[in-house]
Design an enzyme around this catalytic site. Sequence first.
Site, PDB file in Angstrom:
ATOM      1  N   PRO A  10      35.884  35.516  -8.300  1.00 58.64           N
ATOM      2  CA  PRO A  10      36.631  36.364  -9.222  1.00 58.64           C
ATOM      3  C   PRO A  10      35.988  36.508 -10.605  1.00 58.64           C
ATOM      4  O   PRO A  10      35.460  35.540 -11.154  1.00 58.64           O
ATOM      5  CB  PRO A  10      37.993  35.662  -9.338  1.00 58.64           C
ATOM      6  CG  PRO A  10      37.762  34.271  -8.859  1.00 58.64           C
ATOM      7  CD  PRO A  10      36.667  34.356  -7.843  1.00 58.64           C
ATOM      8  N   ASN A  11      36.058  37.723 -11.083  1.00 58.98           N
ATOM      9  CA  ASN A  11      35.634  38.113 -12.439  1.00 58.98           C
ATOM     10  C   ASN A  11      34.117  38.198 -12.620  1.00 58.98           C
ATOM     11  O   ASN A  11      33.646  38.606 -13.675  1.00 58.98           O
ATOM     12  CB  ASN A  11      36.250  37.183 -13.508  1.00 58.98           C
ATOM     13  CG  ASN A  11      37.760  37.218 -13.452  1.00 58.98           C
ATOM     14  OD1 ASN A  11      38.350  38.299 -13.513  1.00 58.98           O
ATOM     15  ND2 ASN A  11      38.395  36.078 -13.320  1.00 58.98           N
ATOM     16  N   ARG A  18      31.615  40.441 -19.798  1.00 59.88           N
ATOM     17  CA  ARG A  18      32.548  39.310 -19.861  1.00 59.88           C
ATOM     18  C   ARG A  18      31.937  38.177 -20.690  1.00 59.88           C
ATOM     19  O   ARG A  18      30.915  37.596 -20.299  1.00 59.88           O
ATOM     20  CB  ARG A  18      32.803  38.814 -18.437  1.00 59.88           C
ATOM     21  CG  ARG A  18      33.618  37.566 -18.344  1.00 59.88           C
ATOM     22  CD  ARG A  18      33.550  36.953 -16.948  1.00 59.88           C
ATOM     23  NE  ARG A  18      34.429  35.821 -16.879  1.00 59.88           N
ATOM     24  CZ  ARG A  18      34.404  34.911 -15.905  1.00 59.88           C
ATOM     25  NH1 ARG A  18      33.560  35.043 -14.905  1.00 59.88           N
ATOM     26  NH2 ARG A  18      35.237  33.903 -15.923  1.00 59.88           N
ATOM     27  N   TYR A  23      28.184  33.872 -20.608  1.00 56.72           N
ATOM     28  CA  TYR A  23      27.595  34.263 -19.323  1.00 56.72           C
ATOM     29  C   TYR A  23      26.354  35.150 -19.450  1.00 56.72           C
ATOM     30  O   TYR A  23      25.723  35.469 -18.443  1.00 56.72           O
ATOM     31  CB  TYR A  23      28.653  34.965 -18.460  1.00 56.72           C
ATOM     32  CG  TYR A  23      29.827  34.072 -18.128  1.00 56.72           C
ATOM     33  CD1 TYR A  23      29.656  32.959 -17.311  1.00 56.72           C
ATOM     34  CD2 TYR A  23      31.096  34.328 -18.651  1.00 56.72           C
ATOM     35  CE1 TYR A  23      30.725  32.126 -17.013  1.00 56.72           C
ATOM     36  CE2 TYR A  23      32.169  33.501 -18.362  1.00 56.72           C
ATOM     37  CZ  TYR A  23      31.978  32.406 -17.543  1.00 56.72           C
ATOM     38  OH  TYR A  23      33.037  31.569 -17.253  1.00 56.72           O
ATOM     39  N   ASN A  79      28.978  31.016  -6.138  1.00 56.63           N
ATOM     40  CA  ASN A  79      29.602  30.893  -7.447  1.00 56.63           C
ATOM     41  C   ASN A  79      31.044  31.341  -7.255  1.00 56.63           C
ATOM     42  O   ASN A  79      31.337  32.543  -7.230  1.00 56.63           O
ATOM     43  CB  ASN A  79      28.910  31.761  -8.504  1.00 56.63           C
ATOM     44  CG  ASN A  79      29.522  31.544  -9.879  1.00 56.63           C
ATOM     45  OD1 ASN A  79      30.575  30.900 -10.010  1.00 56.63           O
ATOM     46  ND2 ASN A  79      28.885  32.067 -10.913  1.00 56.63           N
ATOM     47  N   ALA A  82      36.533  30.753 -10.986  1.00 55.42           N
ATOM     48  CA  ALA A  82      37.654  29.843 -11.235  1.00 55.42           C
ATOM     49  C   ALA A  82      38.212  29.220  -9.958  1.00 55.42           C
ATOM     50  O   ALA A  82      38.851  28.160 -10.019  1.00 55.42           O
ATOM     51  CB  ALA A  82      38.751  30.584 -11.991  1.00 55.42           C
ATOM     52  N   HIS A  85      37.757  25.491  -9.206  1.00 57.75           N
ATOM     53  CA  HIS A  85      38.603  24.447  -9.783  1.00 57.75           C
ATOM     54  C   HIS A  85      39.988  24.404  -9.149  1.00 57.75           C
ATOM     55  O   HIS A  85      40.801  23.558  -9.520  1.00 57.75           O
ATOM     56  CB  HIS A  85      38.740  24.682 -11.302  1.00 57.75           C
ATOM     57  CG  HIS A  85      37.451  25.063 -11.964  1.00 57.75           C
ATOM     58  ND1 HIS A  85      36.347  24.234 -11.972  1.00 57.75           N
ATOM     59  CD2 HIS A  85      37.052  26.215 -12.600  1.00 57.75           C
ATOM     60  CE1 HIS A  85      35.339  24.841 -12.607  1.00 57.75           C
ATOM     61  NE2 HIS A  85      35.753  26.044 -12.992  1.00 57.75           N
ATOM     62  N   ASP A  92      37.676  23.816   2.386  1.00 58.65           N
ATOM     63  CA  ASP A  92      37.928  23.639   3.826  1.00 58.65           C
ATOM     64  C   ASP A  92      37.051  24.580   4.651  1.00 58.65           C
ATOM     65  O   ASP A  92      36.586  24.210   5.732  1.00 58.65           O
ATOM     66  CB  ASP A  92      39.401  23.904   4.153  1.00 58.65           C
ATOM     67  CG  ASP A  92      40.308  22.722   3.836  1.00 58.65           C
ATOM     68  OD1 ASP A  92      39.789  21.643   3.489  1.00 58.65           O
ATOM     69  OD2 ASP A  92      41.539  22.883   3.951  1.00 58.65           O
ATOM     70  N   GLU A 103      26.488  24.962  -4.638  1.00 59.37           N
ATOM     71  CA  GLU A 103      27.512  25.385  -5.611  1.00 59.37           C
ATOM     72  C   GLU A 103      26.799  25.749  -6.906  1.00 59.37           C
ATOM     73  O   GLU A 103      25.985  24.968  -7.403  1.00 59.37           O
ATOM     74  CB  GLU A 103      28.488  24.234  -5.854  1.00 59.37           C
ATOM     75  CG  GLU A 103      29.499  24.537  -6.951  1.00 59.37           C
ATOM     76  CD  GLU A 103      30.363  23.327  -7.309  1.00 59.37           C
ATOM     77  OE1 GLU A 103      30.386  22.332  -6.538  1.00 59.37           O
ATOM     78  OE2 GLU A 103      30.997  23.389  -8.379  1.00 59.37           O
ATOM     79  N   HIS A 105      26.998  27.553 -10.910  1.00 58.91           N
ATOM     80  CA  HIS A 105      27.712  28.103 -12.066  1.00 58.91           C
ATOM     81  C   HIS A 105      26.693  28.563 -13.097  1.00 58.91           C
ATOM     82  O   HIS A 105      25.703  27.856 -13.353  1.00 58.91           O
ATOM     83  CB  HIS A 105      28.646  27.057 -12.681  1.00 58.91           C
ATOM     84  CG  HIS A 105      29.613  26.528 -11.687  1.00 58.91           C
ATOM     85  ND1 HIS A 105      30.688  27.259 -11.251  1.00 58.91           N
ATOM     86  CD2 HIS A 105      29.608  25.383 -10.975  1.00 58.91           C
ATOM     87  CE1 HIS A 105      31.320  26.563 -10.331  1.00 58.91           C
ATOM     88  NE2 HIS A 105      30.694  25.428 -10.129  1.00 58.91           N
TER      89      HIS A 105
END
Length: 148
Positions: A10-11, A18, A23, A79, A82, A85, A92, A103, A105
């Site tokens: 998202p985003n 943004r 970023y 990525n 949010a 978190h 899963d 992973e 960021h």
Amino acid sequence: MKTVFVLNGPNLNLLGTREPAVYGAQTLADVEQICAAACARYGLALRFHQSNHEGALIDWIHEAGRLQAAGELAGLVLNAGAYTHTSVALADAVKGTGVTLIELHISNVHAREPFRHHSYLSAVARAVMCGFGVAGYGLAIDALAQMQ
Ligand code: DQA
């Protein structure tokens, strides 16, 4: 030819406008170019997607898992924004499919608000990268290529 999946949550479609101080100024299209160039260096195919919806991300993880089972996946760079978190469901999906996960960021989440310090994904990831800006995507693909 093996495939690299790069999934953005998202985003991340808002990259470029943004919070540029956090970023950077590059857009998601720029990120796709970075990934395409990195994959081309190693003869890897690229699947690049973004969604603001958790279920869409899960469906792509399942698809990556089918490739992994067929021996055709180099790995998945995720990525999750949010959802990193908050989402037990994404963790899963990674665990259930057995995909090789990096992973990622853009920002150094550990230098930010405390709620960004916990990730549901880190425990199911092969590796975790943060703080390299959008260059991290290319570095993650470099790493996956070296793992083959
Ligand atoms: C992010 C960090 C997350 O905490 C945040 O919610 C994002 C982007 C990053 O790339 O730095 O959306 O994953």
